[in-house]
Design a protein around this motif. Sequence first.
Motif, short mmCIF file in Angstrom:
data_model
loop_
_atom_site.label_atom_id
_atom_site.label_comp_id
_atom_site.label_asym_id
_atom_site.label_seq_id
_atom_site.Cartn_x
_atom_site.Cartn_y
_atom_site.Cartn_z
N THR A 6 22.88 17.16 20.59
CA THR A 6 24.10 17.98 20.64
C THR A 6 25.27 17.08 21.02
OG1 THR A 6 22.89 19.97 21.30
CG2 THR A 6 25.26 19.93 21.74
N GLY A 7 26.21 16.94 20.11
CA GLY A 7 27.37 16.09 20.39
C GLY A 7 28.37 16.77 21.29
N ILE A 8 29.02 15.98 22.13
CA ILE A 8 30.07 16.48 23.01
C ILE A 8 31.40 15.96 22.48
CG2 ILE A 8 30.93 16.58 25.38
CD1 ILE A 8 28.18 17.91 24.91
N GLY A 9 32.17 16.83 21.83
CA GLY A 9 33.45 16.43 21.26
C GLY A 9 33.31 15.83 19.87
N LEU A 10 34.31 15.05 19.45
CA LEU A 10 34.35 14.48 18.11
C LEU A 10 34.22 12.96 18.10
CD1 LEU A 10 37.30 16.48 16.45
CD2 LEU A 10 34.86 16.76 16.04
N GLY A 11 33.90 12.38 19.25
CA GLY A 11 33.93 10.94 19.37
C GLY A 11 32.80 10.23 18.64
N VAL A 12 32.98 8.94 18.45
CA VAL A 12 31.96 8.08 17.87
C VAL A 12 32.02 6.74 18.59
CG1 VAL A 12 33.49 7.26 16.04
CG2 VAL A 12 31.03 7.12 15.72
N ALA A 13 30.85 6.12 18.79
CA ALA A 13 30.78 4.83 19.49
C ALA A 13 29.72 3.98 18.83
CB ALA A 13 30.47 5.03 20.97
N LEU A 171 30.14 2.53 26.44
CA LEU A 171 30.75 2.92 25.17
C LEU A 171 30.38 4.34 24.79
CD1 LEU A 171 29.87 -0.38 23.27
CD2 LEU A 171 32.12 0.25 24.20
N GLY A 172 29.15 4.72 25.12
CA GLY A 172 28.66 6.04 24.78
C GLY A 172 27.46 6.39 25.63
N THR A 184 25.96 17.05 32.99
CA THR A 184 26.20 15.80 32.27
C THR A 184 27.20 16.02 31.15
OG1 THR A 184 23.99 14.97 32.78
CG2 THR A 184 25.13 13.96 30.93
N ALA A 185 26.99 17.08 30.37
CA ALA A 185 27.89 17.37 29.25
C ALA A 185 29.30 17.71 29.74
CB ALA A 185 27.33 18.51 28.41
N ILE A 186 29.39 18.53 30.78
CA ILE A 186 30.70 18.94 31.29
C ILE A 186 31.49 17.75 31.83
CG2 ILE A 186 31.85 20.31 33.08
CD1 ILE A 186 29.57 22.39 32.70
N LEU A 187 30.81 16.89 32.61
CA LEU A 187 31.50 15.73 33.17
C LEU A 187 31.80 14.70 32.09
CD1 LEU A 187 29.67 15.30 36.59
CD2 LEU A 187 31.91 16.29 36.15
N ALA A 188 30.91 14.56 31.10
CA ALA A 188 31.18 13.64 29.99
C ALA A 188 32.42 14.09 29.23
CB ALA A 188 29.97 13.57 29.05
N ARG A 189 32.52 15.40 29.02
CA ARG A 189 33.69 15.94 28.32
C ARG A 189 34.96 15.70 29.15
NH1 ARG A 189 31.67 20.67 27.31
NH2 ARG A 189 31.03 20.23 25.18
N GLU A 190 34.87 15.91 30.45
CA GLU A 190 36.04 15.72 31.31
C GLU A 190 36.51 14.27 31.29
OE1 GLU A 190 35.80 15.53 35.71
OE2 GLU A 190 37.03 17.33 35.65
N LYS A 191 35.57 13.32 31.21
CA LYS A 191 35.92 11.90 31.24
C LYS A 191 36.07 11.30 29.84
CE LYS A 191 33.69 9.46 34.45
NZ LYS A 191 34.67 9.15 35.50
N SER A 192 35.99 12.17 28.81
CA SER A 192 36.14 11.72 27.41
C SER A 192 35.11 10.66 27.03
CB SER A 192 37.55 11.20 27.16
OG SER A 192 38.51 12.22 27.33
N ILE A 193 33.89 10.82 27.52
CA ILE A 193 32.81 9.91 27.16
C ILE A 193 32.17 10.39 25.86
CG2 ILE A 193 30.57 8.96 27.87
CD1 ILE A 193 31.43 9.57 30.79
N VAL A 194 32.00 9.49 24.91
CA VAL A 194 31.31 9.84 23.67
C VAL A 194 29.84 10.09 24.02
CG1 VAL A 194 30.65 9.07 21.37
CG2 VAL A 194 32.88 8.43 22.30
#
Length: 559
Positions: A6-13, A171-172, A184-194
Amino acid sequence: MEIKGTGIGLGVAVGSVVRMADRLPEPVDRASHLDPEREAERAKASLSVVAEELNRRGRQAGGAAQDVLEAQAMMAEDPTLIDDVVKRLADGKTAERAVFEAFAAFRDMLLGMGGYMGERAADLDDVSQRVVAHLLKLPAPGVPNPGHPFVLVARDLAPADTAMLDLTQVLGLVTSDGGPTSHTAILAREKSIVAVVGAADAASLADGDMVIVDAANDLVVTDPTPEQVADATERIAERAAREAAPVTPGALADGTPVPLLANLGSADGAAEAVKLGAEGVGLFRTEFLFLDANTAPSVREQQEQYTRLLSAFPGSKVVVRVLDAGADKPLAFLNANEEENPALGLRGIRALRHSEVILREQLTALAAADAATDADLWVMAPMIATVDETRYFTTLCAELGIRYAGVMVETPSAALIADRILDVAAFASIGTNDLTQYTMAADRLLGTVANLQDPWHPAVLRLVGEVGAAGAERGKPVGICGEAAADPLLAVVLVGLGATSLSMSPSALADVRASLARYTPDDAKAIARAALAAEGAAEAKLAAKDAASEITTARATAP
């Protein structure tokens, strides 16, 4: 090879894998060669050291991460837990074994409670590991530091680890456990982590493997070709350009406004939310004022905090949720009775109605803060299930000077009678996390049913559509304030189902804004219809992607 998650956001690394070390093994259950008093000294000293370290990390991280880490520190200093450790030491156990057993027992109890308290179970495991590591003079569990940028692969991350990730090196992130609403997902989204979470086959990845972490497509691509790497690199540059572009209000391709708002847990995050383009606040959680307190905060104390928040958004909409607590977030001054199934018990508006003085004081403080500022205050009640509860809340709000009184739609019952509820309430805001949990009868904290805890499921989307239609018929706003709003494609679907505003973690605003701008209202409705026609969550997401791709292709090839 492609690994699904499940991806969090639209990012790619793009980068090489570094795996997180395995958890410490369970301490051996053996008799101590020290007396219980000496072992107690060791245990208390290590608990204190870990608590201080978590508090230090929290102060350094700030934001939502600080709230989580400070809650973990309080676990390490919990008198009940410490008493349990001491009792086990009296039986001749070592400090590390006693800590392990006491924390495990507490963890199992929290898991059984479910809801908010169940969310703390994984945090408790992390605290236990850190204390045991300190007692054994071993390195604390944590993120590796190979000395070069890398893609971190782990079973899951503790909040302390996620909060302190070095974003110049990581990087990701790929986890085999967890889901879109995990810490993990919520904090990753908050910190803009791919990030791609819940990728079960990530266990096959080894240190040094080259991968592409493609959150937008829910994929981890292993051993990518040069062409795949080039495409990913181009997408990274395009996304960076979007984020650097001037912030504009949320809108569809034809200019139809879709206000993009922020979810906040305290006023501390207001400035950053405004910087990232939040047009107001769609969910302000007031629990930080009440949790871990022996008595309810005074009207004056509450008014000061609410005034601070509202002052940060002059002229903008700010939606405040009154205290969402009860048996699953036990507060001695609200409801101290134990319940076998607190997620279905006296919580939300039920608990507040049971202790009306607390609700009256909160509404009084909010009305005073509203009068002292220029923000546009809206107030909503959590866990509404009936028209009677709605009428009770809106009547009390009117009595105490609240201009706009609405409801959270988190139960299927509220969604199914949204027309009657919106005859009474000024607005509705859909909490997709709980709505999904209750619709699918799947505890969002249990890994065994994680596949059911997905807001893409057509059953959940149909209920969202019921609320959207009821709002449109009555000219009443319908917002989304669950984590689903932060999914760029799902955001389009939600708008197609009738959502008039979206609220999310501030770091998700740029991706959602860019996604909405690609589609007209008719496009959004068509994509939503495609998702609704599917059989399950995965099929709905794929159908929405296909529909969106067809629209984009048709537009690009049109004469």
